[in-house]
Design an enzyme around this catalytic site. Structure first.
Site, PDB file in Angstrom:
ATOM      1  N   LYS A  94     -15.557  19.739 -15.591  1.00  0.00           N
ATOM      2  CA  LYS A  94     -16.265  19.848 -14.319  1.00  0.00           C
ATOM      3  C   LYS A  94     -16.264  21.301 -13.851  1.00  0.00           C
ATOM      4  CE  LYS A  94     -13.512  16.848 -12.497  1.00  0.00           C
ATOM      5  NZ  LYS A  94     -12.809  15.815 -11.692  1.00  0.00           N
ATOM      6  N   THR A 141     -15.928  17.622   0.922  1.00  0.00           N
ATOM      7  CA  THR A 141     -15.959  17.321  -0.511  1.00  0.00           C
ATOM      8  C   THR A 141     -14.745  16.515  -0.978  1.00  0.00           C
ATOM      9  OG1 THR A 141     -14.859  19.428  -0.974  1.00  0.00           O
ATOM     10  CG2 THR A 141     -17.277  19.419  -0.986  1.00  0.00           C
ATOM     11  N   GLY A 197     -12.433  13.874  -2.354  1.00  0.00           N
ATOM     12  CA  GLY A 197     -12.657  12.675  -3.155  1.00  0.00           C
ATOM     13  C   GLY A 197     -13.681  12.834  -4.261  1.00  0.00           C
ATOM     14  N   THR A 198     -14.179  14.051  -4.466  1.00  0.00           N
ATOM     15  CA  THR A 198     -15.239  14.267  -5.455  1.00  0.00           C
ATOM     16  C   THR A 198     -14.813  13.834  -6.850  1.00  0.00           C
ATOM     17  OG1 THR A 198     -15.906  16.200  -4.167  1.00  0.00           O
ATOM     18  CG2 THR A 198     -16.856  15.964  -6.347  1.00  0.00           C
ATOM     19  N   GLY A 199     -13.624  14.283  -7.286  1.00  0.00           N
ATOM     20  CA  GLY A 199     -13.179  13.981  -8.642  1.00  0.00           C
ATOM     21  C   GLY A 199     -12.933  12.503  -8.864  1.00  0.00           C
ATOM     22  N   CYS A 200     -12.308  11.850  -7.887  1.00  0.00           N
ATOM     23  CA  CYS A 200     -12.065  10.402  -7.983  1.00  0.00           C
ATOM     24  C   CYS A 200     -13.387   9.653  -8.073  1.00  0.00           C
ATOM     25  CB  CYS A 200     -11.297   9.912  -6.755  1.00  0.00           C
ATOM     26  SG  CYS A 200      -9.753  10.766  -6.432  1.00  0.00           S
TER      27      CYS A 200
END
Length: 268
Positions: free
Chosen positions: A176, A209, A211-214
C-alpha cells in the site's frame, strides 16, 4: 427461504472508537454483502486521538473463538489484523494453516496515530509463521520497513518491497503506497512475483482516514469470499476503500474514521 451470504471471519483487535479493528471489519463485510464473524484477539482503549492502552486475550480464548466459528458455521475467507504478541501470532498462524479458506493478513504494527500495536519480539513470528500462511498480505510502507528493512521513497521502490515481503512465503503481496509523499494518487502494487497489478485512486485531502488498512483488508477478504480472484478482489477492495476515504467524517478531537456506509448514503 433466504440463502446464506458468503462467510468472512476477522481475527483482530477491538477498536472502542468504532473506526478501525473488528468494528471496521464487520461494517465493511456487511456493506459488501457478506456475513461477518469475529475472533477478538485484543481489546483497545482507543479514540480519535490515539490508543490509550491495549490488552491481548489469552491464546486459548482466541483459539476457542476461532474453532467455535469455523467448526460449526464454516468460513469462506479469513482476515487477520492486530495480533499483539508472538504467542497470538503463532496461534493464529497455526489456525490459518489448518483452514482451507483464503487468508488476508494485515500485518498491523503501528496505529494511524503512531502507537505501537505489535510487541517487538512478535515481529519475527509475523515474518516466519504468519506470512507463510497468507493468501494475500497487505502491509503499508511502514509495515514493509518493520518486516523487511526495505525503505520505499517512491513508486519505483515498491516492486523491491513486494519482493522482500514475498520472500517470506505469502502467495500475494499488496503493497500500500498511501504513505508516499507528493503523489496525486494513492498507488498500491499487487503482485505474486510474476504478474504486477497497479491499483490507483485519486488522493483525497480528507484527513479523516482512521481504519483505512482494516477496511481494505476486510473488503479484500469479502470479495475473495464471494469467489473473486485475488486481482479482482483487490481492485474491488481498492474502489470500496477509496469511496470510504472520500466520505470520511470528523469524530472527536482528532482523526475521524472512513465511512463504511458510503454506498448506502449515496442511495438516500
Amino acid at each position: 427461504m433466504h440463502t446464506q451470504p458468503p462467510l468472512v471471519l476477522t481475527v483482530a483487535g477491538s477498536d472502542s472508537g468504532g473506526g478501525a479493528g473488528i468494528q471496521a471489519d464487520l461494517k465493511t463485510m456487511l456493506a459488501l454483502g457478506t456475513h461477518g464473524m469475529s475472533v477478538v484477539a485484543a481489546v483497545t482503549a482507543q479514540n480519535s486521538l490515539g490508543v490509550q492502552g491495549y490488552w491481548e486475550l489469552p491464546a486459548e480464548a482466541v483459539r476457542a473463538q476461532y474453532r467455535s466459528v469455523v467448526d460449526d458455521i464454516g468460513v469462506h475467507a479469513v482476515k487477520t489484523g492486530m495480533l499483539a504478541s508472538a504467542e497470538l501470532v503463532e496461534t493464529v498462524a497455526e489456525l490459518l494453516a489448518g483452514t482451507e479458506a483464503p487468508a488476508v493478513v494485515d500485518p498491523v504494527g503501528v496505529s494511524k496515530h503512531g502507537d505501537s500495536l505489535l510487541a517487538a519480539e512478535a515481529v519475527d513470528s509475523v515474518r516466519t509463521r504468519l506470512l507463510p500462511a497468507a493468501t494475500v498480505v497487505t502491509p503499508n510502507l511502514d509495515e514493509v520497513a518493520q518486516l523487511t528493512g526495505v525503505q520505499v521513497a517512491d513508486e519505483a521502490g515498491m516492486p523491491e518491497a513486494a519482493a522482500a515481503v514475498l520472500a517470506y512465503g505469502p502467495r500475494w503481496a499488496l503493497i500500500k503506497g498511501g504513505h508516499l509523499p507528493g503523489s496525486a494518487e494513492a498507488v498500491d502494487l499487487l503482485t505474486d512475483g510474476t504478474a504486477e497489478h497497479w491499483l490507483r485512486a485519486p488522493r483525497h485531502g480528507n484527513r479523516h482516514t482512521h481504519g483505512t488498512g482494516c477496511t481494505l483488508a476486510s473488503a479484500l477478504a469479502a470479495q475473495l469470499a464471494k469467489g473473486q480472484t485475488v486481482p479482482e478482489a483487490a481492485a474491488a477492495a481498492k474502489e470500496f476503500t477509496a469511496g470510504a476515504l472520500a466520505a470520511g467524517f470528523p469524530l472527536g478531537a482528532g482523526l475521524g474514521p472512513v465511512h463504511h456506509g458510503w454506498r448506502f448514503q449515496q442511495r438516500d
